[in-house]
Design a protein around this motif. Structure first.
Motif, mmCIF file in Angstrom:
data_model
loop_
_atom_site.group_PDB
_atom_site.id
_atom_site.type_symbol
_atom_site.label_atom_id
_atom_site.label_comp_id
_atom_site.label_asym_id
_atom_site.label_seq_id
_atom_site.Cartn_x
_atom_site.Cartn_y
_atom_site.Cartn_z
ATOM 1 N N ALA A 68 -1.211 18.729 -17.809
ATOM 2 C CA ALA A 68 -2.380 18.273 -17.048
ATOM 3 C C ALA A 68 -2.018 17.059 -16.189
ATOM 4 N N MET A 69 -1.253 16.123 -16.765
ATOM 5 C CA MET A 69 -0.873 14.927 -16.002
ATOM 6 C C MET A 69 0.088 15.278 -14.862
ATOM 7 N N ALA A 70 1.007 16.206 -15.123
ATOM 8 C CA ALA A 70 1.911 16.645 -14.051
ATOM 9 C C ALA A 70 1.102 17.322 -12.948
ATOM 10 N N GLY A 71 0.090 18.109 -13.357
ATOM 11 C CA GLY A 71 -0.762 18.770 -12.371
ATOM 12 C C GLY A 71 -1.477 17.753 -11.486
ATOM 13 N N ILE A 72 -2.000 16.691 -12.111
ATOM 14 C CA ILE A 72 -2.690 15.657 -11.332
ATOM 15 C C ILE A 72 -1.684 14.907 -10.452
ATOM 16 N N GLY A 73 -0.503 14.633 -11.022
ATOM 17 C CA GLY A 73 0.542 13.967 -10.236
ATOM 18 C C GLY A 73 0.921 14.799 -9.012
ATOM 19 N N GLY A 74 1.003 16.118 -9.205
ATOM 20 C CA GLY A 74 1.303 16.997 -8.073
ATOM 21 C C GLY A 74 0.179 16.991 -7.057
ATOM 22 N N ALA A 75 -1.057 17.000 -7.556
ATOM 23 C CA ALA A 75 -2.212 17.020 -6.654
ATOM 24 C C ALA A 75 -2.297 15.733 -5.838
ATOM 25 N N ALA A 76 -1.678 14.656 -6.344
ATOM 26 C CA ALA A 76 -1.688 13.402 -5.587
ATOM 27 C C ALA A 76 -1.000 13.577 -4.227
ATOM 28 N N PHE A 77 -0.069 14.524 -4.123
ATOM 29 C CA PHE A 77 0.600 14.716 -2.829
ATOM 30 C C PHE A 77 -0.384 15.165 -1.755
ATOM 31 N N PRO A 78 -1.066 16.325 -1.941
ATOM 32 C CA PRO A 78 -2.005 16.688 -0.882
ATOM 33 C C PRO A 78 -3.252 15.800 -0.854
ATOM 34 N N LEU A 79 -3.624 15.212 -1.980
ATOM 35 C CA LEU A 79 -4.883 14.460 -1.985
ATOM 36 C C LEU A 79 -4.742 13.072 -1.381
ATOM 37 N N ILE A 80 -3.583 12.412 -1.592
ATOM 38 C CA ILE A 80 -3.499 11.051 -1.056
ATOM 39 C C ILE A 80 -2.310 10.805 -0.126
ATOM 40 N N LEU A 81 -1.227 11.575 -0.240
ATOM 41 C CA LEU A 81 -0.052 11.226 0.565
ATOM 42 C C LEU A 81 0.023 12.002 1.872
ATOM 43 N N THR A 82 0.066 13.327 1.765
ATOM 44 C CA THR A 82 0.199 14.167 2.958
ATOM 45 C C THR A 82 -0.813 15.287 2.840
ATOM 46 N N PRO A 83 -1.963 15.177 3.501
ATOM 47 C CA PRO A 83 -3.020 16.178 3.294
ATOM 48 C C PRO A 83 -2.674 17.546 3.873
ATOM 49 N N LEU A 84 -1.585 18.117 3.392
ATOM 50 C CA LEU A 84 -1.186 19.449 3.827
ATOM 51 C C LEU A 84 -0.555 20.159 2.650
ATOM 52 N N ILE B 231 0.838 -1.204 0.000
ATOM 53 C CA ILE B 231 0.000 0.000 0.000
ATOM 54 C C ILE B 231 0.876 1.258 0.000
ATOM 55 N N THR B 232 1.953 1.241 0.758
ATOM 56 C CA THR B 232 2.856 2.398 0.769
ATOM 57 C C THR B 232 3.567 2.549 -0.577
ATOM 58 N N VAL B 233 3.964 1.432 -1.170
ATOM 59 C CA VAL B 233 4.630 1.481 -2.475
ATOM 60 C C VAL B 233 3.712 2.128 -3.509
ATOM 61 N N VAL B 234 2.435 1.712 -3.517
ATOM 62 C CA VAL B 234 1.482 2.262 -4.487
ATOM 63 C C VAL B 234 1.380 3.773 -4.313
ATOM 64 N N GLY B 235 1.290 4.220 -3.061
ATOM 65 C CA GLY B 235 1.191 5.653 -2.801
ATOM 66 C C GLY B 235 2.422 6.402 -3.293
ATOM 67 N N ALA B 236 3.605 5.829 -3.060
ATOM 68 C CA ALA B 236 4.848 6.509 -3.438
ATOM 69 C C ALA B 236 5.035 6.527 -4.949
ATOM 70 N N SER B 237 4.487 5.522 -5.641
ATOM 71 C CA SER B 237 4.727 5.407 -7.079
ATOM 72 C C SER B 237 3.754 6.223 -7.915
ATOM 73 N N THR B 238 2.530 6.415 -7.408
ATOM 74 C CA THR B 238 1.478 7.018 -8.216
ATOM 75 C C THR B 238 1.819 8.420 -8.751
ATOM 76 N N PRO B 239 2.316 9.355 -7.920
ATOM 77 C CA PRO B 239 2.586 10.689 -8.475
ATOM 78 C C PRO B 239 3.623 10.665 -9.598
ATOM 79 N N ILE B 240 4.692 9.873 -9.432
ATOM 80 C CA ILE B 240 5.724 9.873 -10.476
ATOM 81 C C ILE B 240 5.226 9.165 -11.725
ATOM 82 N N LEU B 241 4.343 8.189 -11.551
ATOM 83 C CA LEU B 241 3.779 7.513 -12.720
ATOM 84 C C LEU B 241 2.902 8.485 -13.513
ATOM 85 N N LEU B 242 2.032 9.218 -12.812
ATOM 86 C CA LEU B 242 1.141 10.166 -13.488
ATOM 87 C C LEU B 242 1.938 11.224 -14.245
#
Lengths: 310, 362
Positions: A197-213, A11-22
């Motif tokens: 757009a994909m970089a924007g979503i990848g960036g948004a993955a940080f506050p949305l799923i990894l660290t809500p700050l 679960i942690t791996v998926v979270g860490a990989s998703t922004p860079i994949l997007l």
């Protein structure tokens, strides 16, 4: 090492990989059209603050993804106008875009620091998402499933559709594509916008799923990793998926190895664990460039400005 | 500066004879310029925020008598020397380098600018124009450890370490020793992440500790990412540098808050008075540099009482977490019964106490 622990690591791996994949998928499409955009980190940060601000103001993570994509695409258009219409140097302009995005996100983010938001919750009902085994598949935020879908979509688009063929043609030989009537600049604008757009979503993955700050420099340099992964993947979407997860796995394993204590130092000293993702990247890059299908796969017109003559 | 020059010019044009006197008076009233370099963004919600809060307090207290500026996000590399030189060239007479990693660059620049005073936060090297200033952060860690010892059912705590520098090692040791005073079987798992600020990595490391089974956690990193993770899992934790209760209203039991404002104001006032002398500073709970945020009201009364007793003990000198006997985690007796670690020992500490798992990365 129990199965529960392995699932927790996954679960942690998926979270860490998703922004860079997007972000990597977006950059891959842009590079396939012949545009090298080094502004990924800046676009990710703009997407991150746009996403955070949207959730903070409206409470809707879905809207946040849309706004983040739009914000990423919008700043990528600055890059597009400079490099495509005005034929400026792509490397220099991309670096400038990163600096600009870092500063802009910090400025816009000022009123949002020190606040927390509710993270993007899972798509599936709790009995599935919290199940001992179900959580390995069903506990993720919608962005994770989206990233997998987009791997398929990008692969299909590039390899199985006519517009995809045109995009590749523009990236391989802009003059030929131009001479048979395709709009090189138009295709590249679209590819850069998609990358943004994909970089924007990848960036948004940080506050949305990894660290809500929100914090300045929230993405911590992962935009650069995304760019490296595109090369690492030989401009292939499925390899990009593998590369993103390899990087996520190795950087996560380092932390889990340390947290589980003495076992890890028996295998490798901690400095070696920390260096592992980078060592692996170098090894894979070396292997790929040694093979024929590897680095030779770079789009022929990558980074070259196109000026229509006659 | 521009205004002063213009004033000097007009005065000179009007009455050349009185110019030296006027200029002398003008420079006496010339505000002292004070520069800061920060390792993170001013709004990191942690370390850098605490220094910026202190700077603002100094500006408020001294008003027009000083001029102050800062540069944030300065890398802990030789590049920091360029930023420090730049501040000195801009006329800063007192420059604060607010992170351990700025020590070497600051020492180098201090040699180039002998008439500028440098102060290094958590540094230890000295020169005629260099001071080191530091907080006894471990005192706050001991309060957190006391609470952790009570709240942890398994007796296994997690600690997010940054770099194995004495400040961090002393924090881990104080936390563990204090928890073991409550629960002698308490152990601490440490994850070193080799960064002060990378929220995503901090969050992942906190997950790794949570998944490894710790049921109380604390961190030495600069963002509240770990606190947010703890809130989502209900793991008791502690804030650092600032009151981080807002990021974990249920789980943050207290925070170690650093208040640099009083120190910065005192030093700036000394610059204005001309009484400034380079000197090292090392203050803690007693002096008010280290403060504990209000205890979480959800703490059981006996736990809160023990925490308050620890705080009171630091203030009246009856408590010292580094009083012997203390063994390191290899089983060697480091501090015999009846003695304790001196401030110098703590500032150079490079061994882990009994109860901390693992070894220090070299």
């Amino acid at each position: 090492m129990s199965i529960d622990y392995l699932i927790a690591i996954l679960i942690t791996v998926v979270g860490a990989s998703t922004p860079i994949l997007l972000a990597g998928l977006g950059e891959l499409v842009a590079e396939k059209s012949g545009v090298l955009n080094l502004g990924v980190e800046g676009m990710m940060l703009v997407g991150a603050i746009a996403g955070f601000a949207t959730v903070d103001l409206t409470g809707s993570p879905w809207l946040a993804v849309v706004v983040a994509a739009a914000a990423g695409a919008a700043v990528s258009m600055i890059f597009a106008v400079l490099t495509l219409t005005l034929s400026s140097n792509q490397v220099a302009t991309g670096l400038a875009l990163t600096i600009f995005g870092t500063g802009l996100s910090a400025l816009v983010g000022k009123p949002f620091t020190g606040r927390g938001i509710k993270a993007f919750t899972t798509l599936f009902p709790d009995w599935l998402a919290n199940d001992r085994f179900g959580r390995a598949i069903f506990s993720y935020s919608p962005l994770v499933y989206f990233s997998f879908i987009m791997v398929g979509v990008v692969w299909w688009f590039l390899n199985r559709t006519r517009p995809g063929l045109i995009l590749r043609a523009v990236g391989e030989n802009d003059l030929s594509a131009h001479s048979i009537g395709y709009s090189v600049i138009g295709v590249r604008y679209a590819a850069v916008a998609f990358g943004g757009a994909m970089a924007g979503i990848g960036g948004a993955a940080f506050p949305l799923i990894l660290t809500p700050l929100w914090a300045e420099g929230l993405t911590g340099g992962r935009g650069w990793i995304a760019i490296a992964l595109v090369v690492f993947a030989g401009w292939r979407p499925l390899r990009l998926l593998a590369g993103a997860y390899l990087f996520g796995l190795l950087s996560t394993l380092e932390l889990y190895a340390k947290a589980s204590g003495s076992i890890y130092t028996a295998i490798l000293p901690s400095e070696a664990w920390a260096a592992l993702p980078y060592i692996a990247t170098i090894v894979v890059l070396a292997v790929i460039s040694a093979s024929k299908a590897g680095a030779g796969n770079a789009p022929q017109c990558l980074g070259k400005p196109f000026v229509a003559s006659g | 500066m521009i205004r002063l020059n213009r004033r000097g010019f007009i005065a000179g044009a009007g009455a050349a004879a009185t110019l030296p006197m006027l200029a002398g008076r003008a420079s006496a009233a010339d505000p002292v310029k004070i520069g800061y370099i920060y390792v993170g963004p001013v709004d990191d919600g942690g370390w850098t925020t605490s220094h910026e809060r202190g700077r603002q307090q100094m500006i408020k207290a001294l008003g027009g008598k000083i001029v102050s500026q800062y540069v944030d996000n300065v890398p802990e590399s030789p590049d920091a020397a360029n930023v420090l030189s730049d501040l000195a060239n801009q006329g800063c007479k007192l420059i604060y380098a607010t992170s351990f990693g700025f020590m070497e660059p600051a020492m180098k620049v201090a040699g180039d600018f002998p008439d500028v005073n440098f102060e290094i936060c958590t540094g230890f090297k000295s020169a005629p124009n260099v001071s080191n200033y530091n907080g006894r952060f471990h005192e706050g860690r001991a309060v957190c450890g006391t609470i952790a010892g009570h709240l942890s059912k398994k007796g296994v705590g997690g600690y997010l370490g940054t770099f194995p520098v004495p400040e961090v090692v002393a924090g881990i040791n104080a936390f563990t020793l204090a928890a073991r005073k409550v629960n002698p079987k308490f152990t601490t798992k440490v994850v070193w992440i080799n960064t002060w600020f990378d929220p995503a990595k901090e969050g992942d490391a906190a997950r790794a500790l949570g998944d490894a089974g710790v049921d109380v956690m604390t961190q030495h990193t600069d963002s509240p990412a770990a606190v947010q993770y703890c809130q989502s899992k209900g793991i008791p934790t502690f804030g650092q540098d600032n009151d981080q209760a807002q990021f974990g209203p249920d789980v943050v039991k207290t925070s170690t808050v650093l208040e640099w404002g009083d120190y910065y104001t005192r030093r700036a006032q000394a610059m204005i008075d001309g009484s400034y002398k380079p000197a090292d500073m090392y203050e803690g709970i007693k002096e008010g540099l280290v403060q504990m945020a209000p205890l979480n009201p959800n703490l059981p009364a006996d736990v809160a009482a023990d925490a308050n007793k620890t705080i009171a003990g630091w203030k009246d000198g009856s408590y010292d977490v580094f009083a012997g006997p203390i063994k390191d985690n290899q089983g060697n007796l480091k501090v015999p019964e009846g003695s304790k670690l001196s401030y110098g020992d703590i500032l150079g500490i490079n061994w882990l106490v009994e109860g901390v798992e693992g070894t220090l990365p070299s």
